[in-house]
Motif scaffolding. Structure first.
Motif, mmCIF file in Angstrom:
data_model
loop_
_atom_site.group_PDB
_atom_site.id
_atom_site.type_symbol
_atom_site.label_atom_id
_atom_site.label_comp_id
_atom_site.label_asym_id
_atom_site.label_seq_id
_atom_site.Cartn_x
_atom_site.Cartn_y
_atom_site.Cartn_z
ATOM 1 N N MET A 190 0.833 -1.203 0.000
ATOM 2 C CA MET A 190 0.000 0.000 0.000
ATOM 3 C C MET A 190 0.867 1.251 0.000
ATOM 4 O O MET A 190 1.895 1.286 0.653
ATOM 5 N N ASP A 191 0.399 2.240 -0.747
ATOM 6 C CA ASP A 191 1.047 3.546 -0.721
ATOM 7 C C ASP A 191 0.354 4.364 0.371
ATOM 8 O O ASP A 191 -0.654 5.031 0.118
ATOM 9 N N ILE A 192 0.887 4.293 1.576
ATOM 10 C CA ILE A 192 0.227 4.915 2.722
ATOM 11 C C ILE A 192 0.165 6.431 2.563
ATOM 12 O O ILE A 192 -0.848 7.064 2.899
ATOM 13 N N ASP A 193 1.215 7.023 2.031
ATOM 14 C CA ASP A 193 1.203 8.481 1.843
ATOM 15 C C ASP A 193 0.069 8.897 0.911
ATOM 16 O O ASP A 193 -0.641 9.877 1.169
ATOM 17 N N ALA A 194 -0.106 8.155 -0.185
ATOM 18 C CA ALA A 194 -1.173 8.481 -1.130
ATOM 19 C C ALA A 194 -2.546 8.282 -0.494
ATOM 20 O O ALA A 194 -3.464 9.094 -0.692
ATOM 21 N N LEU A 195 -2.694 7.232 0.279
ATOM 22 C CA LEU A 195 -3.966 6.976 0.961
ATOM 23 C C LEU A 195 -4.287 8.085 1.956
ATOM 24 O O LEU A 195 -5.439 8.494 2.099
ATOM 25 N N ARG A 196 -3.259 8.578 2.623
ATOM 26 C CA ARG A 196 -3.472 9.657 3.589
ATOM 27 C C ARG A 196 -3.803 10.970 2.875
ATOM 28 O O ARG A 196 -4.650 11.740 3.348
ATOM 29 N N GLN A 197 -3.193 11.210 1.748
ATOM 30 C CA GLN A 197 -3.518 12.407 0.982
ATOM 31 C C GLN A 197 -4.954 12.356 0.466
ATOM 32 O O GLN A 197 -5.595 13.394 0.287
ATOM 33 N N ASP A 198 -5.461 11.147 0.248
ATOM 34 C CA ASP A 198 -6.832 10.963 -0.212
ATOM 35 C C ASP A 198 -7.831 10.955 0.950
ATOM 36 O O ASP A 198 -9.015 10.739 0.740
ATOM 37 N N THR A 199 -7.341 11.192 2.166
ATOM 38 C CA THR A 199 -8.179 11.165 3.360
ATOM 39 C C THR A 199 -8.044 12.505 4.067
ATOM 40 O O THR A 199 -7.108 12.715 4.839
ATOM 41 N N PRO A 200 -8.935 13.445 3.815
ATOM 42 C CA PRO A 200 -8.762 14.806 4.346
ATOM 43 C C PRO A 200 -8.562 14.872 5.855
ATOM 44 O O PRO A 200 -7.811 15.716 6.358
ATOM 45 N N GLY A 201 -9.224 13.997 6.594
ATOM 46 C CA GLY A 201 -9.168 14.074 8.051
ATOM 47 C C GLY A 201 -7.803 13.832 8.650
ATOM 48 O O GLY A 201 -7.538 14.239 9.789
ATOM 49 N N THR A 202 -6.913 13.186 7.896
ATOM 50 C CA THR A 202 -5.577 12.909 8.442
ATOM 51 C C THR A 202 -4.722 14.163 8.530
ATOM 52 O O THR A 202 -3.681 14.155 9.188
ATOM 53 N N ALA A 203 -5.160 15.247 7.894
ATOM 54 C CA ALA A 203 -4.355 16.471 7.889
ATOM 55 C C ALA A 203 -4.355 17.169 9.238
ATOM 56 O O ALA A 203 -3.416 17.912 9.553
ATOM 57 N N ASN A 204 -5.395 16.941 10.036
ATOM 58 C CA ASN A 204 -5.496 17.712 11.274
ATOM 59 C C ASN A 204 -5.786 16.886 12.516
ATOM 60 O O ASN A 204 -5.911 17.450 13.598
ATOM 61 N N ARG A 205 -5.919 15.573 12.379
ATOM 62 C CA ARG A 205 -6.202 14.730 13.537
ATOM 63 C C ARG A 205 -5.431 13.418 13.421
ATOM 64 O O ARG A 205 -5.136 12.953 12.329
ATOM 65 N N VAL A 206 -5.149 12.829 14.574
ATOM 66 C CA VAL A 206 -4.713 11.432 14.622
ATOM 67 C C VAL A 206 -5.977 10.639 14.919
ATOM 68 O O VAL A 206 -6.480 10.649 16.046
ATOM 69 N N HIS A 207 -6.499 10.000 13.906
ATOM 70 C CA HIS A 207 -7.804 9.366 14.050
ATOM 71 C C HIS A 207 -7.643 7.897 14.429
ATOM 72 O O HIS A 207 -7.364 7.042 13.582
ATOM 73 N N LEU A 208 -7.844 7.607 15.710
ATOM 74 C CA LEU A 208 -7.772 6.237 16.230
ATOM 75 C C LEU A 208 -9.136 5.826 16.771
ATOM 76 O O LEU A 208 -9.247 5.220 17.824
ATOM 77 N N SER A 224 -8.478 2.521 17.985
ATOM 78 C CA SER A 224 -8.687 1.611 16.854
ATOM 79 C C SER A 224 -8.091 2.195 15.580
ATOM 80 O O SER A 224 -8.745 2.936 14.845
ATOM 81 N N PRO A 225 -6.825 1.878 15.303
ATOM 82 C CA PRO A 225 -6.192 2.344 14.067
ATOM 83 C C PRO A 225 -6.714 1.574 12.860
ATOM 84 O O PRO A 225 -7.375 0.541 12.992
ATOM 85 N N HIS A 226 -6.419 2.104 11.682
ATOM 86 C CA HIS A 226 -6.744 1.403 10.439
ATOM 87 C C HIS A 226 -5.578 1.569 9.471
ATOM 88 O O HIS A 226 -4.597 2.258 9.763
ATOM 89 N N TYR A 227 -5.717 0.980 8.298
ATOM 90 C CA TYR A 227 -4.574 0.865 7.394
ATOM 91 C C TYR A 227 -3.976 2.194 6.981
ATOM 92 O O TYR A 227 -2.774 2.285 6.682
ATOM 93 N N TYR A 228 -4.754 3.269 6.957
ATOM 94 C CA TYR A 228 -4.225 4.568 6.533
ATOM 95 C C TYR A 228 -3.510 5.314 7.649
ATOM 96 O O TYR A 228 -2.918 6.366 7.420
ATOM 97 N N ASN A 229 -3.593 4.803 8.881
ATOM 98 C CA ASN A 229 -2.826 5.414 9.970
ATOM 99 C C ASN A 229 -1.344 5.102 9.802
ATOM 100 O O ASN A 229 -0.966 4.060 9.266
#
Length: 393
Positions: A1-19, A368-373
């Motif tokens: 998986m390209d985690i960086d690309a997945l995170r860029q495609d997930t707006p919420g990762t820009a401002n929170r650590v979503h667990l 509860s983390p997930h693959y994009y964390n």
């Protein structure tokens, strides 16, 4: 998986650590686009007209969801949440005095309330199967408890209150051999790791879109094995579920459609479909490996902290991690993490009644983390909890 690309495609990762993916996963831009595009179409041409234009994509949702769990499109009914899907299956069964419903200590709170209601109404008995030494449902005890009075085995695959993964396939083997219906609540497992109804051998399965599938809130589904339709009598009917015979009767529609309702949010349906398609393209094997690995990484690090205790049970564990911090109330831990931009939640005693009766450990901090964390995000959460534990100590 390209985690960086997945995170860029997930707006919420820009401002929170979503667990808090066991509560609601972060939407991807792809899912957002599917939903907002349909809302804009409804605003432009009208709700009915928009549905007509998008009918093929809407109908494809059933096939996408079916692929996700290894079923067929006509075995899927869509709902506005997983509890309504579960209720549609459970309340379609008939119970009488002396019948037995077997479940586990990890069963979800709404399911337990439904069991208790039916027991009060009908005289059926709710039997809680004990755990084995690891904390998962004891399949030997289950096999010994099943007899001619057993009308249903209902189990939560993964509880809302911890990282346990119940042995669903072994439960399915036992229920198939005994000829007993098996209702699996897969709300916390579908989207987190591969779930295959043929491999598990359940007769009914329910799940939600909002958790590890990363779909919108207000979505859920029911899968029903065709053979199960012989003993399921839907508790409500309407124009989506049945056809009037022209006189004073009606005929159920084929397959799981008989459980569905006519009015749905098509924006949500298309969002669910987009989220499912993304999961299928990424591959549930890959998603499962990474999610479970992140859960183990987080759990191991938290368990190593002085003043922190983990409470996850079972031989197999997933990406849900539950802990307590000595001398710090659970709600305060969650609030302090939220102030640092780290999303977690807490378990609720009333949401796993039989587990509460047995262990009495709730509330717990649930991460509860997930693959994009990222691992860096997990390290940040561990460091924040470590500081809380040091300060309290």
């Amino acid at each position: 998986m390209d985690i960086d690309a997945l995170r860029q495609d997930t707006p919420g990762t820009a401002n929170r650590v979503h667990l808090n993916n066991a509560g609601a996963g972060l939407l991807s831009r792809r899912t957002l686009k599917a939903m907002t595009a349909h809302l804009e179409l409804e605003a432009a041409v009208g709700g009915y007209e928009a549905a007509d234009q998008e009918r093929d994509r809407i109908n494809a949702t059933h096939a996408n969801v079916a692929r996700l769990v290894g079923g067929q499109a006509d075995e899927i009914a869509l709902f506005d949440n997983s509890t309504h899907a579960w209720n549609a299956a459970f309340y379609s069964m008939t119970f009488k005095p002396g019948d037995r419903i077997l479940t586990g200590r990890a069963e979800y709170g709404s399911n337990v309330l439904a069991y208790l209601q039916i027991a009060q109404r009908t005289g059926a008995e709710v039997v809680v199967v004990p755990d084995d030494e690891s904390g998962q449902l004891d399949t030997t005890a289950l096999a010994n408890l099943i007899d001619e009075r057993t009308k249903l085995v209902g189990v939560s695959h993964v509880p809302t209150s911890g990282g346990l993964v119940n042995p669903a396939a072994e439960i399915g083997r036992i229920t198939r051999a005994a000829g007993v219906p098996f209702l699996l609540d897969a709300t916390q497992s579908v989207g987190q790791f591969p779930v295959d109804v043929a491999e598990i051998g359940c007769d009914m399965l329910t799940a939600t879109g909002r958790k590890f599938l990363r779909g919108p809130r207000g979505t859920g589904f029911l899968w029903v094995r065709p053979k199960a339709l012989e003993y399921l009598d839907p508790c409500v009917t309407e124009i989506e579920a049945a056809t009037w015979d022209g006189k004073r009767g009606f005929t159920w529609h084929d397959g799981a459609r008989r459980f569905a309702t006519w009015e749905v949010s098509y924006s949500n349906v298309l969002g669910l479909s987009a989220a499912v398609q993304q999961a299928l393209e990424l591959g549930m094997d890959e998603i499962g490996r990474r999610a479970i690995s992140l859960g183990a990484y987080l759990r191991d690090r938290l368990e190593a902290l002085p003043g922190v205790t983990a409470y996850d049970l079972g031989r197999d564990r997933c990406a849900i991690v539950t802990v307590k911090v000595d001398a710090v109330p659970t709600a305060d831990v969650a609030a302090m993490l939220a102030k640092q931009g780290i999303n977690v939640t807490t378990t609720v005693a009333e949401h796993t009644q039989f587990d509460t009766e047995h262990r009495g450990v709730h509330p717990l901090v649930r991460l509860s983390p997930h693959y994009y964390n990222s691992e860096a995000e997990l390290d940040r959460a561990v460091e924040a909890i470590a500081e809380l534990a040091r300060t309290a100590g």
